[in-house]
Design an enzyme around this catalytic site. Structure first.
Site, PDB file in Angstrom:
ATOM      1  N   ARG A   1     -27.794  -6.299  -1.886  1.00 44.59           N
ATOM      2  CA  ARG A   1     -26.143  -5.847  -2.064  1.00 44.59           C
ATOM      3  C   ARG A   1     -26.005  -4.742  -1.035  1.00 44.59           C
ATOM      4  NH1 ARG A   1     -25.457  -3.090  -6.307  1.00 44.59           N
ATOM      5  NH2 ARG A   1     -26.372  -4.453  -8.098  1.00 44.59           N
TER       6      ARG A   1
ATOM      7  N   TYR B   1      -0.976  -5.961   8.525  1.00 38.43           N
ATOM      8  CA  TYR B   1      -1.536  -7.187   8.323  1.00 38.43           C
ATOM      9  C   TYR B   1      -1.185  -7.690   6.886  1.00 38.43           C
ATOM     10  CZ  TYR B   1      -4.581 -11.049   6.728  1.00 38.43           C
ATOM     11  OH  TYR B   1      -5.851 -12.723   6.152  1.00 38.43           O
TER      12      TYR B   1
ATOM     13  N   ASP C   1      -7.062   0.047  12.401  1.00 36.04           N
ATOM     14  CA  ASP C   1      -7.393  -1.597  12.574  1.00 36.04           C
ATOM     15  C   ASP C   1      -7.680  -2.088  14.031  1.00 36.04           C
ATOM     16  OD1 ASP C   1      -7.690  -4.576  12.448  1.00 36.04           O
ATOM     17  OD2 ASP C   1      -6.582  -4.546  10.314  1.00 36.04           O
TER      18      ASP C   1
ATOM     19  N   LYS D   1     -11.954 -12.846  12.872  1.00 35.62           N
ATOM     20  CA  LYS D   1     -11.632 -13.078  14.101  1.00 35.62           C
ATOM     21  C   LYS D   1     -12.005 -12.552  15.052  1.00 35.62           C
ATOM     22  CE  LYS D   1      -8.568 -12.986  10.402  1.00 35.62           C
ATOM     23  NZ  LYS D   1      -7.462 -11.315  10.864  1.00 35.62           N
TER      24      LYS D   1
HETATM   25  C1  LIG Z   1      -7.215 -11.449   9.192  1.00 35.11           C
HETATM   26  C2  LIG Z   1      -7.198  -9.768   9.157  1.00 35.11           C
HETATM   27  C3  LIG Z   1      -7.766  -9.175   8.204  1.00 35.11           C
HETATM   28  C4  LIG Z   1      -8.319  -9.134   6.806  1.00 35.11           C
HETATM   29  O1  LIG Z   1      -9.524  -9.832   7.505  1.00 35.11           O
HETATM   30  P1  LIG Z   1      -9.898 -10.740   6.123  1.00 35.11           P
HETATM   31  O2  LIG Z   1     -11.434 -10.653   6.986  1.00 35.11           O
HETATM   32  O3  LIG Z   1      -9.629 -11.797   6.291  1.00 35.11           O
HETATM   33  O4  LIG Z   1     -10.280 -10.661   4.855  1.00 35.11           O
HETATM   34  C5  LIG Z   1      -6.830  -7.834   8.283  1.00 35.11           C
HETATM   35  N1  LIG Z   1      -6.923  -6.455   8.897  1.00 35.11           N
HETATM   36  C6  LIG Z   1      -5.833  -7.907  10.428  1.00 35.11           C
HETATM   37  C7  LIG Z   1      -5.395  -6.958  11.524  1.00 35.11           C
HETATM   38  C8  LIG Z   1      -6.068  -8.848  10.255  1.00 35.11           C
HETATM   39  O5  LIG Z   1      -5.913  -9.747  11.317  1.00 35.11           O
END
Ligand SMILES: *Cc1c(COP(=O)(O)O)cnc(C)c1O
Length: 383
Positions: A51, A103, A175, A200
């Site tokens: 962890r 998001y 982000d 992604k």
């Molecule tokens: C998909 C996404 C998230 C969240 O991520 P997860 O891995 O699905 O929890 C946050 N910000 C953006 C811009 C995203 O495309």
């Protein structure tokens, strides 16, 4: 020798990267919960419990740090786990200024969790610096942006936003999921924390869920490490390995996906039933200049408006090569209906204000041949 991005995707930073003692080319999956100690107070491996830290995860974190130019990176079990931990940096009564086009899961996090924890969120168009400045209060602690934003592809000026944040002693959080470190490095322009959904582009194969917080300085990195150890939403060794494998091809994938996207955005512009194309790689995009000044391209996400709701629904049903599905950034092209799939938790008035209407579609351009993707879009748009 590892100054180039492509090289670091594969080898990380040689000065920092954890080596495997058996010299395995593919870093092993340390599928263990715990690590042994020789005697009390003596920890020669530096690892105690997965962890807190794990060699496979640590190696991945070092690779991501080298790609973002971060002092430290912590890997989480999802992008949302990373963002949730990030919000634990704040206290009740604090306020955060956020991009209004965001998001959908982050907006849900604000409503469901941050609100009850007494953390206030002020949504503004972060493309408008004056709007951000006007929203700063004595309780504001951070500015949080997505650039390009999801799904409207709005651009925020990272340099100017960082200046404004630091002039008011605020953390600047970006982000960077949509462009990935191959195309944009917000820490270079003054961001303090970079967020990634590793589900992604970083993993890139639509097969893993992961998240990252990359910190500009050691102090923030340490705070985040303690939060991840405390809240426990860490990335499993096997998933760490999958993301590491995905990252090895990040540069070539991003390059080709972006080339495909440029062709497809141009093609969409020429379609009668397509009313508007939102792609920051197009000169006609209002954020084109600013994006070009801080990123190495427009990426491979395209949103577009069609003439009516029926056309949008028909396209979703008709696509054959492209898949009607959530998510983005992988080898497979995916078509998403934001109003229904990613942003249903955003109030309708807000959605309409932002442009997330029933005629808006979002395409994540994959690695198929661009001509095949275009043929599929064409047949899906036909009468
Ligand atoms: C998909 C996404 C998230 C969240 O991520 P997860 O891995 O699905 O929890 C946050 N910000 C953006 C811009 C995203 O495309």
């Amino acid at each position: 020798m590892n100054e180039y991005f492509e090289t670091r995707c594969i080898h990380g930073d040689p000065a920092a990267a954890l080596k495997d003692e058996n010299r395995a080319i593919s870093f092993p999956i340390y599928q263990t919960a715990s690590f042994s100690h020789i005697k009390p107070g003596h920890n020669d491996s530096g690892f105690d419990y997965t962890r807190e830290s794990n060699p496979t995860r640590q190696r991945l974190e070092e690779v991501v740090s080298s790609l973002e130019g971060a002092a430290g990176t912590t890997a989480f079990s999802s992008g949302m786990a990373a963002i949730t931990a990030c919000f634990e940096l704040f206290s009740p009564g604090d306020r955060i200024i956020c991009s209004e086009d965001l998001y959908g899961g982050v907006i849900r996090l604000h409503k469901l969790i941050s609100a009850k924890n007494g953390l206030g969120v002020d949504y503004v168009d972060t493309g408008d610096l004056q709007a951000i400045a006007n929203a700063i209060t004595p309780d504001t602690r951070a500015i949080y942006v997505e650039t390009p934003s999801n799904p409207m592809m709005n651009i925020t000026d990272l340099r100017e936003c960082a200046k404004l944040a630091h002039a008011h002693n605020l953390l600047f959080i970006a982000d960077n999921t949509f462009l990935s470190p191959y195309l944009q490095n917000p820490l270079d322009f003054g961001a303090d924390i970079v967020i990634h959904s590793g589900s992604k582009f970083l993993s890139g194969h639509n097969d893993t869920i992961a998240g990252f917080l990359c910190s500009k300085d050691q102090e923030t990195a340490k705070k985040i490490r303690l939060l991840s150890k405390t809240t426990g939403g860490v990335l499993a060794p096997f998933d760490s390995w999958l993301v590491m494998r995905g990252i090895k091809t990040l540069a070539v994938r991003m390059e080709r996906q972006q080339q495909n996207a440029v062709k497809i955005a141009d093609w969409l512009l020429s379609q009668k039933k397509v009313k508007k194309v939102y792609y920051p790689g197009l000169k006609s995009h209002p954020g084109y200049e600013i994006n070009a000044g801080q990123a190495r391209g427009g990426g491979s996400m395209i949103s577009f408006d069609v003439d009516c709701k029926e056309t949008a629904l028909k396209m979703l049903e008709r696509v054959r090569l492209i898949t009607f599905a959530e998510s983005l950034g992988g080898t497979e092209s995916l078509l998403t209906y934001p109003a229904l799939q990613t942003h249903p938790d955003v109030p309708k008035e807000m959605r309409e204000h932002l442009g997330i209407t029933e005629t808006l579609l979002r395409l994540s351009v994959g690695l198929e041949n661009a001509e095949d993707i275009i043929l599929d879009l064409k047949q899906a748009l036909e009468e």
